[in-house]
Write a protein that holds these residues in place. Structure first.
Motif, mmCIF file in Angstrom:
data_model
loop_
_atom_site.group_PDB
_atom_site.id
_atom_site.type_symbol
_atom_site.label_atom_id
_atom_site.label_comp_id
_atom_site.label_asym_id
_atom_site.label_seq_id
_atom_site.Cartn_x
_atom_site.Cartn_y
_atom_site.Cartn_z
ATOM 1 N N ARG A 1 8.198 -0.779 -10.072
ATOM 2 C CA ARG A 1 9.215 -0.871 -9.030
ATOM 3 C C ARG A 1 8.623 -1.196 -7.663
ATOM 4 O O ARG A 1 9.274 -1.786 -6.822
ATOM 5 N N TYR A 2 7.348 -0.791 -7.433
ATOM 6 C CA TYR A 2 6.809 -0.927 -6.096
ATOM 7 C C TYR A 2 5.777 -2.038 -5.953
ATOM 8 O O TYR A 2 5.241 -2.234 -4.878
ATOM 9 N N ASP A 3 5.481 -2.763 -7.014
ATOM 10 C CA ASP A 3 4.510 -3.840 -6.890
ATOM 11 C C ASP A 3 4.993 -4.865 -5.862
ATOM 12 O O ASP A 3 6.137 -5.318 -5.883
ATOM 13 N N ASN A 4 4.080 -5.217 -4.941
ATOM 14 C CA ASN A 4 4.348 -6.261 -3.942
ATOM 15 C C ASN A 4 5.600 -5.991 -3.115
ATOM 16 O O ASN A 4 6.340 -6.905 -2.763
ATOM 17 N N GLN A 5 5.840 -4.726 -2.825
ATOM 18 C CA GLN A 5 7.001 -4.417 -1.993
ATOM 19 C C GLN A 5 6.570 -4.078 -0.571
ATOM 20 O O GLN A 5 5.402 -3.812 -0.301
ATOM 21 N N PHE A 6 7.532 -4.088 0.280
ATOM 22 C CA PHE A 6 7.304 -3.846 1.702
ATOM 23 C C PHE A 6 8.208 -2.710 2.158
ATOM 24 O O PHE A 6 9.388 -2.695 1.833
ATOM 25 N N ILE A 7 7.619 -1.748 2.838
ATOM 26 C CA ILE A 7 8.427 -0.634 3.340
ATOM 27 C C ILE A 7 8.528 -0.754 4.847
ATOM 28 O O ILE A 7 7.529 -0.966 5.526
ATOM 29 N N GLU A 8 9.709 -0.625 5.356
ATOM 30 C CA GLU A 8 9.926 -0.710 6.789
ATOM 31 C C GLU A 8 10.572 0.580 7.276
ATOM 32 O O GLU A 8 11.543 1.061 6.689
ATOM 33 N N ARG B 1 6.757 -0.913 11.686
ATOM 34 C CA ARG B 1 6.677 -1.554 10.379
ATOM 35 C C ARG B 1 5.414 -1.109 9.646
ATOM 36 O O ARG B 1 4.319 -1.123 10.209
ATOM 37 N N ILE B 2 5.584 -0.726 8.397
ATOM 38 C CA ILE B 2 4.475 -0.268 7.569
ATOM 39 C C ILE B 2 4.484 -1.038 6.259
ATOM 40 O O ILE B 2 5.528 -1.148 5.611
ATOM 41 N N SER B 3 3.354 -1.583 5.849
ATOM 42 C CA SER B 3 3.246 -2.190 4.529
ATOM 43 C C SER B 3 2.027 -1.601 3.828
ATOM 44 O O SER B 3 1.064 -1.190 4.480
ATOM 45 N N PHE B 4 2.072 -1.533 2.495
ATOM 46 C CA PHE B 4 0.967 -0.958 1.766
ATOM 47 C C PHE B 4 0.879 -1.521 0.363
ATOM 48 O O PHE B 4 1.843 -2.056 -0.175
ATOM 49 N N THR B 5 -0.308 -1.378 -0.221
ATOM 50 C CA THR B 5 -0.529 -1.671 -1.627
ATOM 51 C C THR B 5 -0.566 -0.351 -2.373
ATOM 52 O O THR B 5 -1.352 0.530 -2.019
ATOM 53 N N PRO B 6 0.258 -0.154 -3.400
ATOM 54 C CA PRO B 6 0.258 1.126 -4.129
ATOM 55 C C PRO B 6 -1.114 1.443 -4.720
ATOM 56 O O PRO B 6 -1.849 0.543 -5.133
ATOM 57 N N LEU B 7 -1.456 2.724 -4.741
ATOM 58 C CA LEU B 7 -2.723 3.151 -5.329
ATOM 59 C C LEU B 7 -2.710 2.925 -6.831
ATOM 60 O O LEU B 7 -3.694 2.484 -7.416
ATOM 61 N N ASN B 8 -1.603 3.270 -7.461
ATOM 62 C CA ASN B 8 -1.451 3.084 -8.899
ATOM 63 C C ASN B 8 -0.301 2.117 -9.133
ATOM 64 O O ASN B 8 0.774 2.260 -8.553
ATOM 65 N N ALA B 9 -0.517 1.146 -9.997
ATOM 66 C CA ALA B 9 0.493 0.122 -10.232
ATOM 67 C C ALA B 9 1.756 0.743 -10.812
ATOM 68 O O ALA B 9 1.724 1.412 -11.843
ATOM 69 N N VAL B 10 2.865 0.550 -10.118
ATOM 70 C CA VAL B 10 4.170 1.020 -10.578
ATOM 71 C C VAL B 10 5.115 -0.172 -10.479
ATOM 72 O O VAL B 10 5.225 -0.792 -9.420
ATOM 73 N N THR C 1 -5.401 -6.409 3.504
ATOM 74 C CA THR C 1 -5.637 -4.980 3.691
ATOM 75 C C THR C 1 -4.731 -4.165 2.773
ATOM 76 O O THR C 1 -3.742 -4.669 2.238
ATOM 77 N N GLN C 2 -5.069 -2.894 2.608
ATOM 78 C CA GLN C 2 -4.311 -2.033 1.703
ATOM 79 C C GLN C 2 -3.206 -1.265 2.419
ATOM 80 O O GLN C 2 -2.324 -0.705 1.771
ATOM 81 N N ALA C 3 -3.259 -1.230 3.727
ATOM 82 C CA ALA C 3 -2.185 -0.603 4.501
ATOM 83 C C ALA C 3 -2.181 -1.212 5.896
ATOM 84 O O ALA C 3 -3.237 -1.443 6.489
ATOM 85 N N THR C 4 -0.980 -1.486 6.393
ATOM 86 C CA THR C 4 -0.817 -2.075 7.726
ATOM 87 C C THR C 4 0.296 -1.343 8.460
ATOM 88 O O THR C 4 1.332 -1.026 7.878
ATOM 89 N N LEU C 5 0.063 -1.064 9.727
ATOM 90 C CA LEU C 5 1.062 -0.405 10.568
ATOM 91 C C LEU C 5 1.221 -1.219 11.852
ATOM 92 O O LEU C 5 0.222 -1.556 12.497
#
Length: 418
Positions: free
Chosen positions: A399-406, A388-397, A315-319
């Motif tokens: 620094r944020y590729d394959n990262q996880f935000i909590e 916990r929130i994870s997402f796939t960036p809309l535009n490839a950057v 998925t592109q976003a998970t909460l």
């Protein structure tokens, strides 16, 4: 003193009948207001359209008074009354010579007004332009003229919103906002005001909530630049989002949940027990393959912690809403509202820019899908477990590729980890 006799309703003061109201034909209603008294026109559904208005006297029995010497005098005041009442849901009128002079000097007069309550859909019908098939007075007044979004919003702005007409107003706002870029910044401000007015009456109708989701969906489709200017000028995008959240918090829910999915916005509303919350909830969100719409199939709200399941990686976003939330609402049923947005254009709050202004790599627009969760539309702090929130960036950057935000809920801190 008031009374009801047959189809005639009257309100009297002492010895004088001051206001008489009765149906004259079909949906048309007539009101008679004696001189120097005030009457009120109310349309519970739709808007006032003045058909006729005459000030004077045509008989000796209406508004009886010893001072009657002329029973065939009148002034046509439809333009005066129409300018005051047309397009409103409520209007107060006082019968005095100020309306158009004195047509019967020395005679006690009255004002006779005939009006209809035109449906909001009929006003919308007038925007198509041609007069063919145009039968209502509101339509006849506007046929051949394409009403702009601003003109329709100004009409709606004058409507007194009630539980009876809230669904109609919301539906009309959904139609107006579908006009897209024809809505000005002030028009967006009016939309936000009207949604806030709808919130205030606490309508639980599903139709109201459905239309409000449609309104936010339409506004989210506006250009980022326009929404950014609107946010800076009157905060209307943020206010519209908050109005939607407030409406979803009170909407009537069937079979313990209700679901609304549009192109840019989707929401699921659940009435939950402490036992439900005690399992935690996982939200999944993705868009269709072409990226142009939220995927109804892939927008899911499931019990339990499923963040480690294969589905979470697709998925592109998970909460994940932790089970610890149950501790805050022990023994109490609650309303869980999940809202997701395909694009972040509605979220251009200046506070986000200020938060990121000192971090160069963060100093830009939001770059992910949006998921929102609320419980009883209340502020929740100091949870024992993180959301916990994870997402796939809309535009490839990079620094944020394959990262996880909590989100560390108890410290209100965003932590970014590889």
């Amino acid at each position: 003193m008031s009374g009801l006799c047959g189809e005639k309703m009257f309100i009297s003061t002492l010895f004088l009948v001051a206001v008489t109201m009765y149906s004259v034909s079909g949906q048309e209603t007539k009101i008679i207001i004696c001189e120097r008294t005030t009457g009120e026109i109310n349309c519970k559904e739709g808007l006032i359209n003045i058909a006729t208005a005459v000030y004077g006297r045509s008989d000796s029995t209406t508004c009886p008074n010893p001072q009657v010497s002329d029973t065939s005098c009148a002034s046509d005041v439809v333009a005066v009354i129409g300018s005051k009442c047309n397009g409103r849901s409520q209007c107060s009128i006082t019968a005095t010579n100020d309306l158009a002079g004195d047509p019967c000097i020395g005679t006690y007069k009255y004002l006779e007004v005939a009006y209809t309550c035109e449906g909001l859909s009929e006003i919308r019908q007038a925007t198509v332009g041609p007069c063919e098939g145009c039968y209502t007075n509101a339509c006849k007044m506007s046929c051949g003229k394409n009403l702009t979004a601003e003109e329709i919003l100004e009409i709606l702005r004058n409507v007194e919103i009630t539980l009876d007409n809230a669904a109609n107003v919301a539906e009309e706002l959904e139609n107006v906002t579908s006009m897209g870029q024809n809505i000005s910044l002030e028009g967006l401000n009016v939309v936000a005001e009207l949604l806030e007015d709808i919130n205030e009456i606490n309508s639980t109708e599903t139709k109201v909530a459905k239309s409000m989701v449609g309104i936010v969906n339409n506004i989210a489709a506006l250009p980022d630049e326009q929404l950014g200017m609107a946010e800076e000028e009157n905060s209307s995008p943020s206010r519209v989002v908050l109005a939607l959240e407030a409406q979803l918090a009170v909407v009537e829910v069937g079979n313990e949940s209700s679901r609304f999915v549009e192109t840019n916005v989707a929401a699921e509303v659940l009435d939950v027990t402490p036992e439900d919350i005690g399992q935690g909830y996982t939200v999944f969100m993705s868009v269709t393959d072409d990226g142009e719409s939220i995927s109804d199939e892939d927008f899911k709200v499931e019990r339990g912690d499923l963040t480690q399941e294969p589905e979470a990686t697709q998925t592109q976003a998970t909460l994940f809403i932790p089970s610890g939330l149950a501790d805050r609402f022990s023994g109490r049923r609650g309303r869980l509202v999940i809202t997701t947005y395909r694009v972040p254009s509605m979220f251009q709050d200046t506070g986000i820019a200020q938060f990121n202004q000192d971090v160069e790599e963060n100093n830009g627009p939001l770059n992910s899908r949006i998921i929102s969760a609320s419980f009883n539309n209340e502020k929740v702090e100091n949870l024992s477990e993180p959301v916990r929130i994870s997402f796939t960036p809309l535009n490839a950057v990079r620094r944020y590729d394959n990262q996880f935000i909590e989100l560390i809920a108890n410290t209100e801190l965003y932590r970014v980890t590889q």
